[in-house]
Design a protein around this motif. Structure first.
Motif, PDB file in Angstrom:
ATOM      1  N   HIS A 134       1.015  -1.333  -0.481  1.00 48.85           N
ATOM      2  CA  HIS A 134       0.260  -0.281   0.205  1.00 48.85           C
ATOM      3  C   HIS A 134       0.837   1.214  -0.120  1.00 48.85           C
ATOM      4  O   HIS A 134       2.048   0.885   0.563  1.00 48.85           O
ATOM      5  N   GLY A 135       0.256   2.940  -0.274  1.00 46.03           N
ATOM      6  CA  GLY A 135       1.690   3.876  -0.068  1.00 46.03           C
ATOM      7  C   GLY A 135       1.686   4.486   0.684  1.00 46.03           C
ATOM      8  O   GLY A 135       0.326   3.945   1.666  1.00 46.03           O
ATOM      9  N   GLY A 136       2.550   4.858   1.196  1.00 43.30           N
ATOM     10  CA  GLY A 136       2.877   5.280   1.900  1.00 43.30           C
ATOM     11  C   GLY A 136       4.351   6.435   2.624  1.00 43.30           C
ATOM     12  O   GLY A 136       4.977   6.662   1.172  1.00 43.30           O
ATOM     13  N   VAL A 137       4.691   6.254   3.311  1.00 46.00           N
ATOM     14  CA  VAL A 137       6.086   6.408   3.620  1.00 46.00           C
ATOM     15  C   VAL A 137       6.747   5.749   4.406  1.00 46.00           C
ATOM     16  O   VAL A 137       6.411   5.149   5.761  1.00 46.00           O
ATOM     17  N   VAL A 138       8.070   5.668   3.674  1.00 46.03           N
ATOM     18  CA  VAL A 138       9.109   4.960   4.259  1.00 46.03           C
ATOM     19  C   VAL A 138      10.164   5.358   5.633  1.00 46.03           C
ATOM     20  O   VAL A 138      10.193   6.645   5.742  1.00 46.03           O
ATOM     21  N   GLU A 159       4.776   3.506   6.779  1.00 43.73           N
ATOM     22  CA  GLU A 159       3.608   3.760   7.557  1.00 43.73           C
ATOM     23  C   GLU A 159       2.713   4.323   6.937  1.00 43.73           C
ATOM     24  O   GLU A 159       3.140   5.023   5.402  1.00 43.73           O
ATOM     25  N   HIS A 160       1.655   3.635   6.781  1.00 49.12           N
ATOM     26  CA  HIS A 160       0.550   4.204   5.649  1.00 49.12           C
ATOM     27  C   HIS A 160      -0.398   5.528   6.474  1.00 49.12           C
ATOM     28  O   HIS A 160      -0.686   5.791   7.156  1.00 49.12           O
ATOM     29  N   ALA A 161      -1.212   5.799   5.432  1.00 53.63           N
ATOM     30  CA  ALA A 161      -2.273   6.873   5.886  1.00 53.63           C
ATOM     31  C   ALA A 161      -3.238   6.606   6.542  1.00 53.63           C
ATOM     32  O   ALA A 161      -3.970   7.768   7.642  1.00 53.63           O
ATOM     33  N   ASN A 162      -3.683   5.709   6.489  1.00 51.86           N
ATOM     34  CA  ASN A 162      -4.983   5.216   7.537  1.00 51.86           C
ATOM     35  C   ASN A 162      -4.213   4.481   8.802  1.00 51.86           C
ATOM     36  O   ASN A 162      -4.801   3.837  10.051  1.00 51.86           O
ATOM     37  N   GLY A 163      -3.189   4.389   9.155  1.00 43.96           N
ATOM     38  CA  GLY A 163      -2.657   4.185  10.580  1.00 43.96           C
ATOM     39  C   GLY A 163      -1.858   2.447  11.183  1.00 43.96           C
ATOM     40  O   GLY A 163      -2.156   2.447  11.816  1.00 43.96           O
ATOM     41  N   VAL A 182       6.430   6.234  -1.443  1.00 41.98           N
ATOM     42  CA  VAL A 182       5.572   5.277  -2.170  1.00 41.98           C
ATOM     43  C   VAL A 182       4.546   4.449  -2.331  1.00 41.98           C
ATOM     44  O   VAL A 182       3.912   5.184  -1.875  1.00 41.98           O
ATOM     45  N   LYS A 183       4.469   4.311  -4.113  1.00 39.86           N
ATOM     46  CA  LYS A 183       3.310   3.830  -3.887  1.00 39.86           C
ATOM     47  C   LYS A 183       2.531   2.631  -4.657  1.00 39.86           C
ATOM     48  O   LYS A 183       3.683   1.519  -4.086  1.00 39.86           O
TER      49      LYS A 183
END
Length: 229
Positions: A134-138, A159-163, A182-183
């Motif tokens: 899933h997209g997020g930040v390393v 880390e993903h936007a949904n917690g 990352v996507k």
């Protein structure tokens, strides 16, 4: 006497001017329909001098609405005829690897682990492409489990936007760095056999924090997100 002559001469002109304005308003109402006629009548209460202006403005609005409806209808017809594809929905979650065999599962016990297994293992050859589920930040990337311990070998945590957080361990190569965005489905690493590993595989976790000890069942999580593994 002269005043009477002047006033008498002006009356026909005034009447003709008023008649022309009224005629223009009636003609415009007849062209655009009864709805515009009501608007023109209301507008005439405050701006009798030029009732045609309100009629023209309303006509332009109606034309724009008709054009928008026509464009929408043409697109729908094209999709139905197979000449155009409908817009794709954003991808939610994906599998971290393909061509795998499921091996050790979540919460499994055994001599391999000091505690029960904290993720799902995907048995794949060394060098298999690993993708962001899933997209997020390393937030973690490197040896020693990215900070979670040597048992994980080379590892990444996103880390993903949904917690939620996803973790990828026992990697042979890491292709992203801390702070990188990352996507979903992006290549982030290569699978390996580093750390406490009995054979080439990807160790995959879903966590509620970036750290060890907060894992949930990743297979159940993915299935709830519409991904069958």
């Amino acid at each position: 006497m002269s005043k009477r002559v002047i006033n008498h001469r002006l009356r026909p002109s005034v009447l003709r001017t008023r008649g022309a304005v009224v005629a223009a308003g009636i003609g415009a109402v007849m062209v655009v329909g009864a709805g515009a006629g009501v608007a023109s009548a209301d507008a005439g209460k405050t701006a009798v001098a030029n009732p045609a202006t309100a009629v023209v403005a309303q006509g332009n609005t109606q034309v724009k609405a008709v054009k928008a409806a026509a464009v929408k209808a043409v697109k729908a017809a094209a999709v139905k005829a197979g000449k155009a594809k409908p817009a794709k929905k954003a991808v939610a979650w994906v599998k971290p690897v393909t061509g795998y065999t499921l091996s050790a599962s979540f919460n499994q016990g055994g001599a391999m682990w000091s505690h029960k297994h904290s993720g799902q293992d995907f048995a794949v050859p060394v060098g298999t492409q690993v993708k962001a589920a899933h997209g997020g930040v390393v937030v973690k990337a490197g040896p020693n489990g990215g900070g979670d311990g040597s048992a994980y070998g080379n590892a990444i945590v996103i880390e993903h936007a949904n917690g939620q957080y996803s973790q990828y361990a026992h990697l042979s190569k890491i292709d992203v760095g801390v702070g990188q965005t990352v996507k979903t489905g992006q290549d982030i690493a290569r699978s390996g056999n580093t750390g406490n590993s009995s054979g080439p595989h990807l160790h995959f976790e879903i966590r509620t924090t970036p750290n060890y000890g907060s894992a949930v069942n990743p297979v159940a999580f993915l299935r709830a997100a519409g991904v069958t593994v």
